[in-house]
Each structure stands twice: as C-alpha cells, then as structure tokens.
Write a protein that holds these residues in place. Structure first.
Motif, PDB file in Angstrom:
ATOM      1  N   ASP A   1       0.617  -0.744   0.393  1.00  0.00           N
ATOM      2  CA  ASP A   1       0.369  -0.329   0.564  1.00  0.00           C
ATOM      3  C   ASP A   1       1.342   1.111   0.179  1.00  0.00           C
ATOM      4  O   ASP A   1       0.817   2.483  -1.450  1.00  0.00           O
ATOM      5  N   ARG A   2       1.786   0.838   0.778  1.00  0.00           N
ATOM      6  CA  ARG A   2       2.530   2.036   1.166  1.00  0.00           C
ATOM      7  C   ARG A   2       3.829   2.382  -0.759  1.00  0.00           C
ATOM      8  O   ARG A   2       3.744   4.337  -1.352  1.00  0.00           O
ATOM      9  N   ASP A   3       3.830   1.679  -1.119  1.00  0.00           N
ATOM     10  CA  ASP A   3       4.462   1.673  -2.858  1.00  0.00           C
ATOM     11  C   ASP A   3       3.010   2.399  -3.712  1.00  0.00           C
ATOM     12  O   ASP A   3       3.713   3.174  -4.451  1.00  0.00           O
ATOM     13  N   ASN A   4       1.821   1.677  -3.739  1.00  0.00           N
ATOM     14  CA  ASN A   4       0.891   2.598  -4.501  1.00  0.00           C
ATOM     15  C   ASN A   4       0.410   3.961  -4.067  1.00  0.00           C
ATOM     16  O   ASN A   4       0.678   4.766  -5.008  1.00  0.00           O
TER      17      ASN A   4
ATOM     18  N   SER B   1      -4.232   1.223   3.401  1.00  0.00           N
ATOM     19  CA  SER B   1      -4.077   1.168   5.397  1.00  0.00           C
ATOM     20  C   SER B   1      -2.182   2.164   5.207  1.00  0.00           C
ATOM     21  O   SER B   1      -1.728   2.370   5.699  1.00  0.00           O
ATOM     22  N   ALA B   2      -2.325   2.583   3.866  1.00  0.00           N
ATOM     23  CA  ALA B   2      -0.766   3.572   4.020  1.00  0.00           C
ATOM     24  C   ALA B   2      -1.287   5.336   3.797  1.00  0.00           C
ATOM     25  O   ALA B   2      -2.581   5.179   2.693  1.00  0.00           O
ATOM     26  N   LYS B   3      -0.383   5.901   4.218  1.00  0.00           N
ATOM     27  CA  LYS B   3      -1.293   7.798   3.644  1.00  0.00           C
ATOM     28  C   LYS B   3       0.282   8.041   4.411  1.00  0.00           C
ATOM     29  O   LYS B   3       1.869   8.182   4.574  1.00  0.00           O
ATOM     30  N   VAL B   4       0.232   9.612   3.299  1.00  0.00           N
ATOM     31  CA  VAL B   4       1.881  10.574   2.501  1.00  0.00           C
ATOM     32  C   VAL B   4       1.697  11.933   2.942  1.00  0.00           C
ATOM     33  O   VAL B   4       0.109  12.709   2.915  1.00  0.00           O
ATOM     34  N   ASP B   5       2.412  12.057   3.153  1.00  0.00           N
ATOM     35  CA  ASP B   5       2.595  14.151   3.079  1.00  0.00           C
ATOM     36  C   ASP B   5       3.198  13.606   2.007  1.00  0.00           C
ATOM     37  O   ASP B   5       4.552  13.883   1.987  1.00  0.00           O
TER      38      ASP B   5
ATOM     39  N   VAL C   1      -9.794  16.786  -6.528  1.00  0.00           N
ATOM     40  CA  VAL C   1     -11.284  14.593  -7.234  1.00  0.00           C
ATOM     41  C   VAL C   1     -10.228  13.285  -7.301  1.00  0.00           C
ATOM     42  O   VAL C   1     -11.203  12.519  -7.669  1.00  0.00           O
ATOM     43  N   GLN C   2      -8.893  13.784  -7.340  1.00  0.00           N
ATOM     44  CA  GLN C   2      -8.441  12.091  -8.515  1.00  0.00           C
ATOM     45  C   GLN C   2      -8.366  11.147  -7.306  1.00  0.00           C
ATOM     46  O   GLN C   2      -8.496  11.822  -6.148  1.00  0.00           O
ATOM     47  N   PRO C   3      -8.172  10.209  -7.405  1.00  0.00           N
ATOM     48  CA  PRO C   3      -8.017   8.667  -6.527  1.00  0.00           C
ATOM     49  C   PRO C   3      -7.396   8.957  -5.846  1.00  0.00           C
ATOM     50  O   PRO C   3      -5.888  10.064  -5.761  1.00  0.00           O
ATOM     51  N   CYS C   4      -7.010   8.940  -4.221  1.00  0.00           N
ATOM     52  CA  CYS C   4      -6.902   9.269  -3.490  1.00  0.00           C
ATOM     53  C   CYS C   4      -5.641   9.949  -2.508  1.00  0.00           C
ATOM     54  O   CYS C   4      -5.171  10.060  -1.536  1.00  0.00           O
TER      55      CYS C   4
ATOM     56  N   GLU D   1       7.629  13.966   2.411  1.00  0.00           N
ATOM     57  CA  GLU D   1       7.344  15.163   3.767  1.00  0.00           C
ATOM     58  C   GLU D   1       6.994  13.891   4.513  1.00  0.00           C
ATOM     59  O   GLU D   1       8.257  13.888   5.838  1.00  0.00           O
ATOM     60  N   LYS D   2       6.439  13.004   4.829  1.00  0.00           N
ATOM     61  CA  LYS D   2       6.165  12.257   5.982  1.00  0.00           C
ATOM     62  C   LYS D   2       5.578  10.930   5.199  1.00  0.00           C
ATOM     63  O   LYS D   2       4.058  11.361   3.801  1.00  0.00           O
ATOM     64  N   ILE D   3       5.438   9.649   5.818  1.00  0.00           N
ATOM     65  CA  ILE D   3       5.431   8.329   5.496  1.00  0.00           C
ATOM     66  C   ILE D   3       4.281   8.316   7.293  1.00  0.00           C
ATOM     67  O   ILE D   3       5.234   8.207   8.251  1.00  0.00           O
ATOM     68  N   TYR D   4       3.073   7.844   7.128  1.00  0.00           N
ATOM     69  CA  TYR D   4       2.498   7.750   7.890  1.00  0.00           C
ATOM     70  C   TYR D   4       2.310   6.116   8.519  1.00  0.00           C
ATOM     71  O   TYR D   4       2.454   5.211   7.673  1.00  0.00           O
TER      72      TYR D   4
END
Length: 119
Positions: free
Chosen positions: A9-12, A95-99, A51-54, A116-119
């Motif tokens: 999920d992080r890669d995606n 499950s992955a979130k990033v800034d 409006v784009q995915p993710c 900037e950040k990977i949660y």
C-alpha cells in the motif's frame, strides 16, 4: 510469486502522490496569471487535483511576489512557473498515508517534489 504480491500500500500511495504532483506541474505551468486571478487559479488547481483518487487533502499557494516581478508591462499578466508553486498533498491508499510537496528549492534553483512524511 506474482509481482503484485511484492507491491505494498505504501508503494501504491507514493506512486499515486508522485503522479498527482507531476500532473499538476505539467498541467498548470504556463497558465496565464496576474494578481487579480491568482486566487482563482489556486482554487482551480486544488479542486482539479482533489477529485483524483487517493487525494485526502491538497493546498496550493502561488507566490505573489514572483508574479508581481514577472508581470508583462504591456499586457499585465505572466505565466505560472513551477518556482511559483507551493503545493502540499496528503494521499491515502488503503492502509498507507503520505504527505508530499512541491516547492521551490532556492539552493537547487529548482521546483522540487518531495516526500515529506510517511504515516
């Protein structure tokens, strides 16, 4: 083993976030802008990408001082340059979130896209 078994999920989410920044940069640089239209251009960029995915959130700021310094004296506008942009995106994929960000790096003299950040 399937290739997709190795993709997290992080890669995606990192891939999606990078695509958003690249698309934004290449879609909007060159847009005509002046001090009267800069607010609406910021909103247009934000709304287009949001409006784009993710995309969980996005903020776009365009440097007014740079616009002021680039204005064409005859026609009263300039073109949006990458160095004028400050963009922050929070993206989520399962499950992955990033800034991620796009901002002008004075030392490199370049509008740099960064994680900037990977949660």
């Amino acid at each position: 083993m399937n290739t997709e078994d190795n993709i997290s999920d992080r890669d995606n989410v990192l891939f999606e976030a990078g695509i958003k920044l690249g698309a934004l940069y290449h879609q909007f640089t060159g847009s005509p802008v002046n001090l009267k239209t800069v607010d609406s251009l910021e909103i247009a960029v934000q709304e287009s990408i949001s409006v784009q995915p993710c995309v969980e959130s996005i903020t776009v700021s365009i440097n007014r001082d740079m616009i002021r310094s680039k204005l064409n004296s005859e026609f009263g506008y300039c073109e949006l340059e990458g160095r004028m942009l400050d963009v922050r995106i929070t993206a989520r994929y399962d499950s992955a979130k990033v800034d991620v960000s796009l901002a002008f790096d004075e030392k490199l003299d370049y509008p740099l896209m960064k994680i900037e950040k990977i949660y």
